[in-house]
Design a protein around this motif. Structure first.
Motif, mmCIF file in Angstrom:
data_model
loop_
_atom_site.group_PDB
_atom_site.id
_atom_site.type_symbol
_atom_site.label_atom_id
_atom_site.label_comp_id
_atom_site.label_asym_id
_atom_site.label_seq_id
_atom_site.Cartn_x
_atom_site.Cartn_y
_atom_site.Cartn_z
ATOM 1 N N LEU A 1 3.506 8.744 0.171
ATOM 2 C CA LEU A 1 3.238 7.781 1.242
ATOM 3 C C LEU A 1 4.454 6.930 1.575
ATOM 4 C CD1 LEU A 1 -0.335 6.420 0.374
ATOM 5 C CD2 LEU A 1 0.291 8.113 2.109
ATOM 6 N N LEU A 2 5.414 6.832 0.652
ATOM 7 C CA LEU A 2 6.524 5.902 0.856
ATOM 8 C C LEU A 2 7.295 6.138 2.155
ATOM 9 C CD1 LEU A 2 8.102 3.494 -0.272
ATOM 10 C CD2 LEU A 2 9.608 5.136 -1.393
ATOM 11 N N PRO A 3 7.609 7.389 2.548
ATOM 12 C CA PRO A 3 8.346 7.561 3.808
ATOM 13 C C PRO A 3 7.644 6.953 5.020
ATOM 14 C CG PRO A 3 8.424 9.582 2.524
ATOM 15 C CD PRO A 3 7.463 8.667 1.822
ATOM 16 N N LEU A 4 6.310 6.768 4.950
ATOM 17 C CA LEU A 4 5.594 6.139 6.056
ATOM 18 C C LEU A 4 5.977 4.676 6.205
ATOM 19 C CD1 LEU A 4 2.011 7.648 5.562
ATOM 20 C CD2 LEU A 4 3.814 8.410 7.126
ATOM 21 N N LEU B 1 0.828 -1.209 0.000
ATOM 22 C CA LEU B 1 0.000 0.000 0.000
ATOM 23 C C LEU B 1 0.860 1.257 0.000
ATOM 24 C CD1 LEU B 1 -2.714 1.527 0.305
ATOM 25 C CD2 LEU B 1 -2.454 1.256 2.778
ATOM 26 N N LEU B 2 1.905 1.282 0.815
ATOM 27 C CA LEU B 2 2.732 2.477 0.956
ATOM 28 C C LEU B 2 3.719 2.649 -0.195
ATOM 29 C CD1 LEU B 2 3.487 2.297 4.790
ATOM 30 C CD2 LEU B 2 1.793 3.717 3.622
ATOM 31 N N SER B 3 4.087 1.556 -0.869
ATOM 32 C CA SER B 3 5.117 1.644 -1.920
ATOM 33 C C SER B 3 4.553 1.564 -3.329
ATOM 34 C CB SER B 3 6.155 0.532 -1.734
ATOM 35 O OG SER B 3 5.556 -0.749 -1.896
ATOM 36 N N CYS B 4 3.270 1.319 -3.472
ATOM 37 C CA CYS B 4 2.697 1.141 -4.812
ATOM 38 C C CYS B 4 1.472 2.018 -5.030
ATOM 39 C CB CYS B 4 2.324 -0.321 -5.036
ATOM 40 S SG CYS B 4 3.735 -1.440 -4.972
ATOM 41 N N SER B 5 1.420 3.146 -4.332
ATOM 42 C CA SER B 5 0.305 4.074 -4.536
ATOM 43 C C SER B 5 0.870 5.495 -4.630
ATOM 44 C CB SER B 5 -0.742 3.919 -3.429
ATOM 45 O OG SER B 5 -0.168 4.070 -2.147
ATOM 46 N N LEU B 6 0.404 6.406 -3.825
ATOM 47 C CA LEU B 6 0.896 7.783 -3.882
ATOM 48 C C LEU B 6 2.358 7.869 -3.453
ATOM 49 C CD1 LEU B 6 -2.201 9.589 -2.328
ATOM 50 C CD2 LEU B 6 -1.439 9.761 -4.695
ATOM 51 N N LEU C 1 -6.182 -3.415 2.663
ATOM 52 C CA LEU C 1 -4.962 -2.690 2.320
ATOM 53 C C LEU C 1 -4.677 -2.692 0.821
ATOM 54 C CD1 LEU C 1 -2.707 -3.974 5.245
ATOM 55 C CD2 LEU C 1 -3.595 -1.657 4.976
ATOM 56 N N LEU C 2 -5.064 -3.773 0.144
ATOM 57 C CA LEU C 2 -4.718 -3.887 -1.278
ATOM 58 C C LEU C 2 -5.761 -3.296 -2.209
ATOM 59 C CD1 LEU C 2 -3.120 -7.446 -1.389
ATOM 60 C CD2 LEU C 2 -1.979 -5.241 -1.289
ATOM 61 N N LEU C 3 -7.013 -3.192 -1.766
ATOM 62 C CA LEU C 3 -8.037 -2.606 -2.628
ATOM 63 C C LEU C 3 -7.679 -1.179 -3.049
ATOM 64 C CD1 LEU C 3 -10.737 -2.843 -4.051
ATOM 65 C CD2 LEU C 3 -11.851 -2.084 -1.920
ATOM 66 N N PRO C 4 -7.203 -0.306 -2.124
ATOM 67 C CA PRO C 4 -6.798 1.043 -2.571
ATOM 68 C C PRO C 4 -5.668 1.019 -3.605
ATOM 69 C CG PRO C 4 -7.011 0.979 -0.181
ATOM 70 C CD PRO C 4 -7.106 -0.438 -0.672
ATOM 71 N N VAL C 5 -4.767 0.041 -3.496
ATOM 72 C CA VAL C 5 -3.665 -0.063 -4.449
ATOM 73 C C VAL C 5 -4.208 -0.383 -5.843
ATOM 74 C CG1 VAL C 5 -1.551 -1.299 -5.051
ATOM 75 C CG2 VAL C 5 -2.056 -0.795 -2.662
#
Length: 571
Positions: free
Chosen positions: A380-383, A372-377, A409-413
């Motif tokens: 978000l990655l620093p989170l 979720l954090l590495s494959c979307s906005l 978690l994966l649906l938003p991705v």
């Protein structure tokens, strides 16, 4: 046993698909998925230079006195020079698309060369690893704090060199020093300054191997010597092109001032926002943490990451130490793209390992959260940094939430990346429509005007550095798609803002470019532009049709109208 047949053992054998076939199939899948996400359109951004080389415009007599077009003979990429004068007409779009697919396939072959080093061996694991890289936010568009190209929507030689960089570093990590140095020679042939960047993480990998006594000096020198010979042979055509450039005389102006006025993001740290620097730092930290958590010390992924970061850090301080053109032309801040490549590799590998882990928490919670954090906005990655640190404490999340975590978690991705594909398609359609207007105008110019006719076109946008007059918004909007005009028209244009990049390999062009851009950007109306054109022997002015004077109009192409300058000879 009646009614049964015993088959020969040979017929019971299942033919195993060769591993290289599986690897190429997976890389091709990654290439196609990544192109669907990024979109593709030929004739954008740096294709401005490539198209003129492909058409060999500098060999045509009407460009004999055009300093910008003539300087492209010395555009120091062996890849484009091999194709000089070999492509004509609309086929160029198909060729650029094929190059894009091949470039992406090479990139994913580079990623897959790291997979086994990181404990990702089975076809299923490699397929998931590839899919995660294709949707990875650190690889989307351009690198932070330097603007290095990653998965962008057009083909250039720099992005082609991303794949050769990954291969060179992976081969070095395997101890194949000769092959690594030779592949860096291929990188040099494609894009010289990326090969210079790559030399540093290569050195970091070799140094780390030396600390673990994985090579002896005689063996290293023998392999490195052969590799350097191959490197030299591959680099020789580009070096010759650089040394034979008659336009590369010493600059008689301050080079940093020029960079500030043109495109400083690749070179000058003070022109980059603090937010971008923080985001690049976040990418690096996530990459290092993920590389450490993979527990694959023999991969030397951390060494490669630190070497790439060292190049960027050196680039931060370089313009404070020198204004030398050749050193600043190494585009060191742009080397942040290598940081992104290596960090994305580590994060995707860790996510893949967790997906196939026997540990339920890794499989159901940590892997989906990291994806979720590495494959979307991108912000978000620093989170992921606190997430990775938290996972290292091995907390156990109980309750029914853990069962529903993957879907939540994966649906938003999935939704985000579907939206990315839709946005890429819509953006490409709009860009293609604007490009096609300029293509039609260029085709008309080639057939309906004299070969030596000069056009005054909207020069295009420049960074607002305060060094040039502010152009009208209408002129900047009209310039969208102008990249293809020289290729299709085979006619001179008075000046393009983007042509300022030629100053990097042809400093003699600086005064011409700066004076023309300054003059043209002060012209606010069509009558002013027509008057300027007449005074400089420019036959035609391209402007918006909202200012059209039906009596002076020579041709119209949707938004774009062509006007004949008064008193200048036209057909």
């Amino acid at each position: 046993m009646t009614g049964s047949t015993i088959l020969p053992s040979a017929t019971l054998r299942v033919r195993r698909v060769p591993d290289w076939c599986v690897t190429y199939a997976i890389a091709s899948f990654g290439a196609l998925l990544s192109v669907a996400l990024s979109g593709h359109i030929g004739g954008q951004l740096n294709n401005f230079f490539h198209l003129s080389i492909l058409a060999g415009l500098y060999n045509e007599p009407q460009f004999a006195n055009d300093p910008f077009i003539q300087s492209l003979r010395f555009y120091s990429s062996g890849f484009w020079q091999l194709l000089s004068g070999r492509v004509h007409g609309q086929d160029v779009y198909a060729i650029l698309f094929v190059f894009q697919i091949l470039s992406r396939t090479l990139l994913f072959l580079g990623f897959l060369s790291w997979a086994s080093l990181l404990g990702i061996d089975s076809p299923k694991e490699r397929l998931v690893f590839t899919a995660l890289l294709a949707v990875s936010s650190p690889l989307h568009a351009f690198s932070h704090a330097g603007g290095g190209g990653l998965l962008i929507n057009n083909f250039t030689q720099s992005e082609l060199a991303n794949g050769t960089t990954l291969l060179a570093l992976a081969w070095a990590a395997r101890g194949r020093v000769t092959a690594a140095f030779a592949m860096n020679g291929v990188t040099f042939f494609i894009n010289a300054f990326i090969a210079v960047w790559t030399a540093v993480p290569l050195a970091f990998i070799l140094w780390s191997q030396g600390r673990r006594h994985e090579w002896t000096w005689p063996a290293l020198l023998r392999q490195a010597g052969v590799g350097l010979v191959l490197f030299g042979l591959l680099a020789a055509p580009v070096v010759y092109n650089i040394l034979s450039n008659p336009y590369a005389r010493p600059a008689d102006f301050d080079y940093v001032t020029y960079l500030t006025s043109f495109y400083p993001d690749h070179f000058l740290i003070w022109t980059i926002s603090f937010r971008d620097v923080c985001l690049l730092t976040g990418v690096f930290c996530c990459g290092v943490l993920a590389a450490q958590m993979l527990r694959a010390p023999g991969s030397y992924l951390t060494a490669a990451l630190c070497g790439a970061a060292a190049v960027w850090i050196f680039g931060v301080f370089l313009p404070f130490a020198t204004h030398a053109r050749m050193l600043l032309n190494l585009h060191l801040l742009r080397s942040g793209s290598t940081v992104h490549l290596m960090a994305a590799t580590a994060i995707a590998a860790l996510s893949t390992r967790w997906i196939f882990s026997r540990n339920e928490m890794d499989r159901l919670v940590w892997a989906p959260a990291l994806i979720l954090l590495s494959c979307s906005l991108k912000p978000l990655l620093p989170l992921a940094i606190p997430l990775l640190l938290w996972q290292r404490t091995s907390p156990v999340i109980t309750g029914s939430w853990r069962v529903y975590a993957p879907a939540a978690l994966l649906l938003p991705v999935v939704l985000f990346n579907v939206a990315r594909i839709y946005h890429a398609m819509a953006s490409d359609r709009a860009d293609i429509a604007r490009r096609n207007e300029w293509q039609a105008l260029g085709t008309w110019a080639r057939t309906q005007t004299k070969p030596d006719a000069v056009f005054l076109v909207p020069p295009g946008a420049l960074r607002d550095s305060g060094m040039f007059p502010r152009a009208s918004a209408d002129q900047e909007q009209l310039s969208a798609g102008v990249v293809v005009f020289p290729y299709f028209s085979h006619r001179q244009a008075w000046v393009f803002a983007q042509a300022g990049a030629a100053v990097m390999w042809a400093p003699a062009y600086y005064q011409t470019w700066r004076s023309r851009v300054t003059e043209v950007r002060t012209l606010q109306t069509l009558p002013q532009r027509l008057s300027y054109a007449a005074a400089h022997g420019i036959a035609y002015v391209v402007d918006g049709c909202t200012q059209a004077d039906s009596q002076a109009q020579a041709a119209r192409f949707d938004r774009l109208c062509v006007f004949a300058a008064p008193g200048v000879s036209t057909p």
